[in-house]
Design an enzyme around this catalytic site. Structure first.
Site, PDB file in Angstrom:
ATOM      1  N   TYR A  59      -2.523  -1.169   7.956  1.00  0.00           N
ATOM      2  CA  TYR A  59      -3.443  -2.089   8.615  1.00  0.00           C
ATOM      3  C   TYR A  59      -3.397  -1.871  10.120  1.00  0.00           C
ATOM      4  O   TYR A  59      -2.357  -1.547  10.690  1.00  0.00           O
ATOM      5  CB  TYR A  59      -3.078  -3.550   8.304  1.00  0.00           C
ATOM      6  CG  TYR A  59      -3.158  -3.902   6.850  1.00  0.00           C
ATOM      7  CD1 TYR A  59      -4.378  -4.146   6.245  1.00  0.00           C
ATOM      8  CD2 TYR A  59      -2.001  -3.979   6.059  1.00  0.00           C
ATOM      9  CE1 TYR A  59      -4.458  -4.472   4.900  1.00  0.00           C
ATOM     10  CE2 TYR A  59      -2.073  -4.313   4.718  1.00  0.00           C
ATOM     11  CZ  TYR A  59      -3.300  -4.555   4.144  1.00  0.00           C
ATOM     12  OH  TYR A  59      -3.370  -4.870   2.811  1.00  0.00           O
ATOM     13  N   GLN A  91      -0.939   2.594  -5.730  1.00  0.00           N
ATOM     14  CA  GLN A  91      -2.373   2.846  -5.554  1.00  0.00           C
ATOM     15  C   GLN A  91      -3.195   2.425  -6.770  1.00  0.00           C
ATOM     16  O   GLN A  91      -4.285   1.873  -6.633  1.00  0.00           O
ATOM     17  CB  GLN A  91      -2.619   4.324  -5.269  1.00  0.00           C
ATOM     18  CG  GLN A  91      -2.443   4.712  -3.822  1.00  0.00           C
ATOM     19  CD  GLN A  91      -2.792   6.160  -3.582  1.00  0.00           C
ATOM     20  OE1 GLN A  91      -2.710   7.001  -4.486  1.00  0.00           O
ATOM     21  NE2 GLN A  91      -3.205   6.486  -2.380  1.00  0.00           N
ATOM     22  N   SER A 129      -8.255  -2.200  -2.242  1.00  0.00           N
ATOM     23  CA  SER A 129      -8.947  -0.936  -2.017  1.00  0.00           C
ATOM     24  C   SER A 129     -10.103  -0.757  -2.993  1.00  0.00           C
ATOM     25  O   SER A 129     -11.191  -0.309  -2.612  1.00  0.00           O
ATOM     26  CB  SER A 129      -7.969   0.237  -2.149  1.00  0.00           C
ATOM     27  OG  SER A 129      -7.021   0.217  -1.105  1.00  0.00           O
ATOM     28  N   ASP A 177      -4.036  -1.292  -6.676  1.00  0.00           N
ATOM     29  CA  ASP A 177      -4.505  -1.809  -5.389  1.00  0.00           C
ATOM     30  C   ASP A 177      -5.911  -2.398  -5.509  1.00  0.00           C
ATOM     31  O   ASP A 177      -6.913  -1.700  -5.323  1.00  0.00           O
ATOM     32  CB  ASP A 177      -4.464  -0.680  -4.356  1.00  0.00           C
ATOM     33  CG  ASP A 177      -4.777  -1.152  -2.951  1.00  0.00           C
ATOM     34  OD1 ASP A 177      -5.153  -2.323  -2.778  1.00  0.00           O
ATOM     35  OD2 ASP A 177      -4.656  -0.340  -2.017  1.00  0.00           O
ATOM     36  N   ARG A 217       0.848  -1.187   0.000  1.00  0.00           N
ATOM     37  CA  ARG A 217       0.000   0.000   0.000  1.00  0.00           C
ATOM     38  C   ARG A 217       0.888   1.243   0.000  1.00  0.00           C
ATOM     39  O   ARG A 217       1.125   1.867   1.027  1.00  0.00           O
ATOM     40  CB  ARG A 217      -0.933  -0.018   1.201  1.00  0.00           C
ATOM     41  CG  ARG A 217      -2.059  -1.031   1.016  1.00  0.00           C
ATOM     42  CD  ARG A 217      -3.155  -0.840   2.012  1.00  0.00           C
ATOM     43  NE  ARG A 217      -4.381  -1.463   1.560  1.00  0.00           N
ATOM     44  CZ  ARG A 217      -5.495  -1.531   2.274  1.00  0.00           C
ATOM     45  NH1 ARG A 217      -5.532  -0.997   3.480  1.00  0.00           N
ATOM     46  NH2 ARG A 217      -6.571  -2.110   1.791  1.00  0.00           N
TER      47      ARG A 217
END
Length: 378
Positions: free
Chosen positions: A228, A127, A133, A130, A122
């Site tokens: 996380y 991004q 997400s 990902d 992450r």
């Protein structure tokens, strides 16, 4: 380089790994792209749409797997298909490696370079790749709509000739991507929204969406370098339970989103807490497929406990398959493009790159992921 894209054959899965727009993008990079016939039908894409994008279409799943230098798909590969792929093939999909040690071993023995998309770091650079997400965004939206559907009350406040209707109260536990989308969606539907997370740093994000952050003093908490939540101590869990019981008791809808990477989901709500809630309330356990946040929740079932409806539906992104597929396909295309050598027109599996280091599980007959080895060997 021949890239094969496989049709999903998991029962009930309507998402697809590649839409025609992304297929066209890969063809323009110089890939020899082949897709399995019927790949896009669940999202209303015909074989002709992929052919128009420049891909070839094959009805032979076996031929695709045997001829591919790279295989792209959504879910983990069936074990019987691993032996069909040739040694050195790059396989990219969800793998769920920590719960699929046997599958990882098969991929290792077959000499497959297996990329687990869940393991992409992450980082700002990653991004656009990902998938967690992207799919969590859709899942958070879906969870709120499920809550609205199964609650016997409306979400927004209404002033009518018959009187004023109070807004529903929604409590969201876990303010990651799914939680933030759930907050935003519940607010748009007119609910009064509260949220809690063990990471105090997210309080500002909760407030920016118009929700109230429920503060529970747990002492020192935090998050990992990948964003996380860190596991709590038994003492912290007891304090958290006390604070959450009060918040759940005043809520009409509770949505739990908490998951720990590589481990079973934490149990956040037990039967005693459910008994404190008003009959007719609804709880959506978004972590039901990884062990569940709610005692008594069952995958793909609605369970009534102390008058509270506990929803444990799996694959929430699949309820909005077209949008979820568009996002997954974009992530997948971005991943391939990022490592594509435009001169040689091949995918460069650069093992010195941080993204590849994080996501590559097996390579050249070895398990190469340090994170996987550290967790699986505990």
């Amino acid at each position: 380089m021949r890239i094969a894209v496989m049709k999903e054959n998991c029962p009930g899965e309507r998402r697809i790994p590649l839409i025609p727009a992304t297929a066209e993008k890969l063809v323009k990079l110089g890939a020899d792209l082949a897709v399995e016939s019927g790949l896009g039908l669940s999202c209303r894409f015909e074989d002709a749409d992929y052919e128009k994008a420049g891909a070839s279409v094959s009805a032979s799943r076996r031929e695709l797997l045997q001829s591919a230098d790279m295989v792209l798909r959504l879910r983990k590969p069936p074990k019987e298909e691993i032996e069909l792929m040739r040694q050195g093939c790059i396989h990219v999909s969800y793998l769920d490696p920590f719960n699929e040690a046997g599958l990882v071993e098969l991929l290792c023995r077959a000499g497959i370079s297996a990329v687990s998309l869940e393991m992409i770091p992450r980082s700002t650079l990653a991004q656009k790749m990902d998938v967690l997400s992207s799919q969590a965004n859709i899942a958070g939206y879906a969870a709120v709509l499920l809550g609205a559907e199964h609650l016997d009350k409306i979400f927004p406040m209404m002033t009518t000739p018959a009187g004023t209707i109070k807004p529903a109260r929604v409590f969201i536990i876990g303010v990651g991507v799914a939680g933030l989308q759930a907050i935003a969606t519940a607010k748009r539907l007119g609910a009064v929204v509260e949220a809690f997370d063990t990471r105090p740093v997210v309080e500002e994000q909760v407030k920016s969406l118009g929700a109230k952050f429920v503060k529970i003093d747990l002492g020192e908490t935090g998050q990992t370098k990948d964003g996380y939540a860190k596991a709590l101590t038994p003492e912290q869990l007891a304090l958290q339970k006390e604070g959450m019981t009060k918040a759940c008791a005043r809520a009409d809808v509770v949505i739990t989103t908490a998951q720990l990477f590589g481990r079973p989901a934490p149990r956040l709500i037990d039967r005693k807490m459910l008994a404190e809630m008003r009959p007719g309330s609804v709880v959506i356990d978004m972590a039901v497929e990884s062990g569940g946040n709610v005692e008594g929740s069952e995958v793909d079932k609605i369970t009534e406990i102390s008058g509270v409806r506990v929803l444990g539906f799996g694959n929430l992104p699949g309820r909005f398959a077209e949008t979820a597929s568009q996002m997954y396909s974009s992530n997948l295309g971005n991943f391939v493009e990022h490592f594509w050598d435009k001169q040689t027109k091949v995918f460069n599996l650069n093992r010195n790159d941080e993204i590849i280091k994080g996501a590559l599980i097996t390579h050249a007959g070895e398990i190469v992921s340090e994170m996987y080895k550290s967790i699986i060997n505990k």
